[in-house]
Design a protein around this motif. Sequence first.
Motif, short mmCIF file in Angstrom:
data_model
loop_
_atom_site.label_atom_id
_atom_site.label_comp_id
_atom_site.label_asym_id
_atom_site.label_seq_id
_atom_site.Cartn_x
_atom_site.Cartn_y
_atom_site.Cartn_z
N TYR A 1 8.51 -4.47 -45.36
CA TYR A 1 7.66 -3.33 -45.75
C TYR A 1 8.53 -2.07 -45.91
O TYR A 1 8.46 -1.38 -46.94
N LEU A 2 9.37 -1.80 -44.90
CA LEU A 2 10.20 -0.59 -44.96
C LEU A 2 11.20 -0.68 -46.12
O LEU A 2 11.43 0.31 -46.82
N ALA A 3 11.77 -1.88 -46.32
CA ALA A 3 12.76 -2.04 -47.40
C ALA A 3 12.11 -1.91 -48.77
O ALA A 3 12.71 -1.38 -49.71
N MET A 4 10.88 -2.38 -48.89
CA MET A 4 10.21 -2.29 -50.19
C MET A 4 9.80 -0.84 -50.50
O MET A 4 9.60 -0.49 -51.65
N ILE A 5 9.66 -0.02 -49.46
CA ILE A 5 9.36 1.40 -49.69
C ILE A 5 10.62 2.14 -50.14
O ILE A 5 10.65 2.83 -51.15
N SER A 6 11.70 1.98 -49.35
CA SER A 6 12.88 2.82 -49.58
C SER A 6 13.93 2.18 -50.47
O SER A 6 14.80 2.86 -51.01
N GLY A 7 13.88 0.85 -50.58
CA GLY A 7 14.93 0.16 -51.32
C GLY A 7 16.17 -0.07 -50.48
O GLY A 7 17.20 -0.53 -50.97
N GLU A 8 16.08 0.27 -49.16
CA GLU A 8 17.24 0.08 -48.29
C GLU A 8 16.87 -0.77 -47.08
O GLU A 8 15.71 -0.74 -46.64
N ILE A 9 17.87 -1.47 -46.53
CA ILE A 9 17.61 -2.29 -45.33
C ILE A 9 17.40 -1.34 -44.14
O ILE A 9 18.25 -0.49 -43.87
N PRO A 10 16.26 -1.44 -43.45
CA PRO A 10 16.00 -0.49 -42.36
C PRO A 10 16.78 -0.83 -41.09
O PRO A 10 17.11 -1.99 -40.85
N ALA A 11 17.06 0.19 -40.29
CA ALA A 11 17.74 -0.01 -39.00
C ALA A 11 16.80 -0.74 -38.04
O ALA A 11 15.58 -0.51 -38.07
N PRO A 12 17.36 -1.61 -37.17
CA PRO A 12 16.51 -2.41 -36.27
C PRO A 12 15.56 -1.58 -35.41
O PRO A 12 14.42 -1.98 -35.17
N GLU A 13 16.01 -0.41 -34.93
CA GLU A 13 15.13 0.38 -34.05
C GLU A 13 13.93 0.94 -34.82
O GLU A 13 12.85 1.15 -34.26
N ARG A 14 14.11 1.16 -36.11
CA ARG A 14 12.97 1.64 -36.94
C ARG A 14 11.98 0.50 -37.14
O ARG A 14 10.78 0.68 -37.08
#
Length: 380
Positions: free
Chosen positions: A171-184
């Motif tokens: 979900y986070l990656a599809m929003i930003s286009g970037e791999i999210p950090a694990p804590e996020r």
Amino acid sequence: MAQSTMQRAGAALPRGLDGVAVAETAVSDVNGTEGFYHYRGIDPTSIARTATFEDAWFLLHFGRLPDSSERAAFADRINAAMAMPPVLRAALPAIAALGPAGSMDVLRTAVSAAGVALGCRPWTEQDAAMTEQQMIAIAALTPVLTAALYRLARGLPPVDASCDLSFAANYLAMISGEIPAPERVRALEIYLVLAADHGFCNSTFAERVIVSSGADVGAALSGAIGALSGPLHGGAIDRVPSMLEAIGDASRVEDWLRDRLDRGERLMGFGHAVYRTLDPRNTLLREVAREIGGERVALAQAVERTGVRLLNERKTDKRREANVELYAGVVLDYAGVPEELFACTFPIARMAGWTANLLEQIANNRIYRPAARYVGPPLR
Ligand code: ACO
């Protein structure tokens, strides 16, 4: 006969069906007096820090937490269902142009379109396994649609789900286009697990009414988003950040909240139809928010203390506390969910409970057809 006697009897009707049991369920329960809720006997607040959203979904769906091979198989199943049907992808730009990015109304429209694109038909007229797969597919597509609509509104191309990422990370990656950090991802996962279901809430009841007529699961799940979107239900989530924004500073909290209440307005993020004590979801999200820290969290805490005091000074019939929405925005913001998408992130989580409830309703269906007491002019 008994019904018409009751209809004419003049006994007070329970407004909003308050406290009236309308079905039996084994999916989840809320104990508003003691202040806890659970998914099939398991306290979500006790697993939220470690469980994945897929775990919570599996629990709601199958009645127990998965073992490691079941976890992997279920995650693969959800991941595969995140692939957008081409006809839906082609329709999305037009849907995105209908209204503001991040509105639950636009998402509801896209989810309805997904149901049609997936070929959903009345469940009474198709194979049960197909109905189950369609509801999983709609739920799995909900974050894909949310992120794609958000990006399209910004002139950006949608990002496909990756088979290497979890549901939350995708979900986070599809929003930003970037791999999210694990804590996020973990912060988002806590929110998603906590919000995955909540007893016979308004939107769950609404979808069960819809599916009880034999209507397809796309109709029921888009209808559930419609019910959730109301400001008295899930629509409160994105009104809390604007409230904190408008208050601005801890010194203004008391005056601002008093003024709201004097004008007969509701304080968003406070009160609950069932809880008469602390909302356990709020307790955990407050804890997570405190770990995140910052001025916004300090302001939210001041708002919580003052809001609870003022509400309970004004009305003493029952206890009113802050609810799940008050700190949800702080946690989602930390996770990397843009404020415009706070509202749509709620149905992404609740799809897990909604699908479990649809399965339960279908397994033992009787069409909902309640009565109303007629108070208009008599037959002429
Ligand atoms: N602000 C001001 N007054 C309130 C609030 C509030 N947040 N909550 C309850 N009250 C008061 C009102 O005076 C109301 O009386 P009215 O109907 O005459 O205006 C009365 O208490 C209602 O009392 P309850 O029986 O405690 O609440 P009810 O079951 O009717 O409503 C609800 C519950 C809709 C959640 C309400 O508390 C509310 O509007 N809260 C604000 C919106 C919100 O945060 N919603 C999210 C809920 S959590 C969720 O759905 C995921």
